[in-house]
Scaffold this motif. Structure first.
Motif, short mmCIF file in Angstrom:
data_model
loop_
_atom_site.label_atom_id
_atom_site.label_comp_id
_atom_site.label_asym_id
_atom_site.label_seq_id
_atom_site.Cartn_x
_atom_site.Cartn_y
_atom_site.Cartn_z
N GLU A 82 0.84 -1.19 0.00
CA GLU A 82 0.00 0.00 0.00
C GLU A 82 0.88 1.23 0.00
N ARG A 84 0.10 5.45 0.05
CA ARG A 84 -1.04 6.35 0.21
C ARG A 84 -0.56 7.78 0.45
N THR A 86 -2.09 11.32 2.34
CA THR A 86 -3.10 11.76 3.29
C THR A 86 -3.05 13.27 3.45
N ASP A 116 -7.73 3.02 -3.48
CA ASP A 116 -8.63 3.06 -2.35
C ASP A 116 -8.74 4.46 -1.78
N LEU A 118 -9.87 6.43 1.95
CA LEU A 118 -10.14 6.27 3.37
C LEU A 118 -10.51 7.61 3.98
N ASN A 120 -10.56 9.24 7.81
CA ASN A 120 -10.16 9.02 9.21
C ASN A 120 -9.68 7.59 9.44
N GLY A 121 -8.99 7.03 8.45
CA GLY A 121 -8.42 5.69 8.56
C GLY A 121 -9.36 4.55 8.23
N SER A 122 -10.64 4.83 7.98
CA SER A 122 -11.60 3.79 7.63
C SER A 122 -11.86 3.80 6.13
N SER A 123 -11.88 2.62 5.54
CA SER A 123 -12.06 2.50 4.09
C SER A 123 -13.44 2.95 3.63
N LEU A 124 -13.46 3.79 2.60
CA LEU A 124 -14.71 4.17 1.94
C LEU A 124 -14.93 3.34 0.69
N ARG A 126 -12.63 0.29 -2.13
CA ARG A 126 -11.47 -0.15 -2.89
C ARG A 126 -11.98 -0.44 -4.29
N THR A 153 -7.57 10.04 2.78
CA THR A 153 -6.41 9.28 2.32
C THR A 153 -6.74 8.67 0.97
#
Length: 185
Positions: A82, A84, A86, A116, A118, A120-124, A126, A153
């Motif tokens: 990965e 990324r 941010t 992908d 994200l 706040n660190g949570s996946s929206l 992929r 992100t």
């Protein structure tokens, strides 16, 4: 005459209550046309392979200008890589926001690659491109966002990458909200 004027005024007030206007407030926007990605922070788990976040002119047919490119050159060890980028944005009020952007990734032979998103660190989500030329316009609802600072992100994920260059590209990233304006009587 007075009765007619009062009736017209009352009709106008009722009409105002029945109407609401909608205005979009943009809280974050980056089209990368200034070529500066220094406000984006790169993270990766690629074990020291050559990786980067840069701007590019070649990846997206989004008109003139630049786009954000996140990428690495294999071999990074193969699985679950990965890379990324941010950034942060401020939601001035709690509510429902929208994320709109263009995105794409290069496909690879013998591996699975996707880009992908994200919050706040949570996946929206992929997303996987079917070919190197596919560019997708994305609209993602960010419902129930609290007021304050949040992180967005953008990046990519790949498995089985053994040689070559691997990238995902993002452009015209915009976060906005729809605010209902209800007139005060």
């Amino acid at each position: 005459m007075i009765r007619g004027a009062l009736g017209a005024l009352l009709g106008t007030c009722v009409g105002l209550f029945a109407m609401s206007a909608s205005a979009t407030t943009i809280v974050f926007s980056d089209n990368f046309d200034d070529g500066d990605v220094s406000d984006w922070v790169k993270t990766d788990n690629s074990g020291g392979s050559v990786n980067s976040i840069v701007t590019t002119t070649t990846a997206l047919p989004s008109g003139s200008g630049l786009a954000l490119l996140v990428g690495f050159n294999a071999p990074p060890g193969g699985s679950n890589v990965e890379v990324r980028a941010t950034n942060t944005f401020n939601a001035p009020v709690a509510g429902d926001y929208d994320l709109d952007m263009l995105a794409s990734n290069r496909v690879c032979s013998g591996c699975v690659m996707s880009y992908d998103v994200l919050l706040n660190g949570s996946s929206l989500g992929r997303f996987q491109a079917a070919s190197n030329t596919n560019v997708f316009a994305h609209h993602i609802d960010l419902n129930g966002l609290t007021a304050g600072t949040h992180t967005i992100t953008l990046g990519f994920h790949t498995t089985g990458a053994s040689s070559g260059g691997f990238t995902a590209t993002f452009d015209n990233v915009e976060i906005s909200t729809q605010e209902s304006v209800v007139p005060v009587p």
